[in-house]
Design a protein around this motif. Structure first.
Motif: not given
Length: 293
Positions: A66, A71-76, A78-80
């Motif tokens: 958490s 979270k930031t690396s996971t979102s980046l 998914s975006v990439s």
């Protein structure tokens, strides 16, 4: 070691019992806790044998999933991945559509020669697939972003050959017009980046292996360099060949511009050569037949 721990537990239990008003069962003032001490010791020993310590988990491990950085690396990521999928899955339509628009706008000997070279490059990729006869990697059938599943062979990648041919031709032409300054460098970097993302998608989707991509790029770049040298009469082996001059003298009218009515023929030829359009057309026909039946 286990016997030592058992003795320690027994002592602690007896001590805690005495501090809470425990008295011997034989004592005259004893009114409660009549279970013999030896029975209590046996219960503690059996409990210590069956006790299995739980693994120690630090607070950093508990909060790792958490944490904001995760979270930031996971979102980046998914975006990439979404960007790569979007660019890669639309490469055929974008490149073919852009090429056709430029051809419709600039219908001169340069663009017509460029178009003929692209068609020959696409035909050569189909021939190489038949000759080399190397299958695609497994797994692309389960990718939902691939709407129409290819059924041809994988070596070399026809997308890599097309992007290598068109990209090299455009970069060389930009440098010949603009020199080696900032504008031509920006165009070159943009083309290379777009090509990289498009081909990365094909590897991630298991449409091709890395080797199939590399072989396709090498063939596409070499075909582009060879065709451009022949188009401008600069080939060191075939010095007397100038394809642009031949196209201008034999295929174009005196105006030097392709008539608009011939653009439909060019589009049909392109659709027939580009494999993805061919597959989409066949899938569309099959869906129509299925609905009618």
């Amino acid at each position: 070691m286990r016997d030592f721990l058992t003795e320690i537990l027994c002592i602690l239990f007896i001590f805690s019992s005495s501090t809470h008003g425990f008295t011997s069962p034989n004592h005259p003032n004893s009114h409660s806790n009549t279970t013999p001490i030896r029975l209590r010791q046996k219960q503690i020993i059996s409990h210590s044998k069956t006790f299995s310590p739980q693994p120690f988990v630090t607070s950093s491990q508990m909060n790792m999933s958490s944490s904001p950085s995760v979270k930031t690396s996971t979102s980046l990521a998914s975006v990439s991945k979404a960007i790569v999928t979007k660019i890669g899955s639309t490469t055929s339509s974008v490149v073919a559509g852009a090429f056709f628009l430029v051809l419709a706008y600039q219908r001169d000997s340069f663009m017509l020669t460029f178009f003929i070279g692209s068609i020959l490059n696409g035909i050569s990729s189909k021939i190489l697939k038949k000759v080399l006869n190397v299958d695609r990697p497994e797994g692309f059938q389960s990718d939902e972003s691939i709407k129409v599943k290819p059924s041809d062979k994988g070596m070399p990648s026809s997308h890599a050959m097309s992007l290598g041919f068109i990209g090299t031709y455009c970069i060389a032409h930009a440098m010949s017009l603009l020199g080696t300054g900032f504008q031509s460098s920006a165009i070159s970097v943009g083309i290379i980046l777009y090509t990289f993302i498009s081909l990365l998608y094909r590897v991630q989707s298991n449409l091709h292996t890395v080797a199939q991509i590399i072989v396709g790029l090498v063939f596409g770049v070499l075909n582009s360099i060879t065709w451009r040298s022949l188009a401008f009469g600069e080939n060191p082996i075939l010095r007397g060949v100038n394809i642009m001059e031949f196209v201008s003298n034999t295929l174009l009218p005196e105006t030097g511009v392709v008539p608009l009515q011939y653009l439909g023929l060019s589009a049909l030829v392109g659709v027939a050569v580009v494999g993805s359009f061919e597959r989409r057309l066949s899938a569309f026909v099959k869906s129509k037949k299925a609905k009618s039946s």
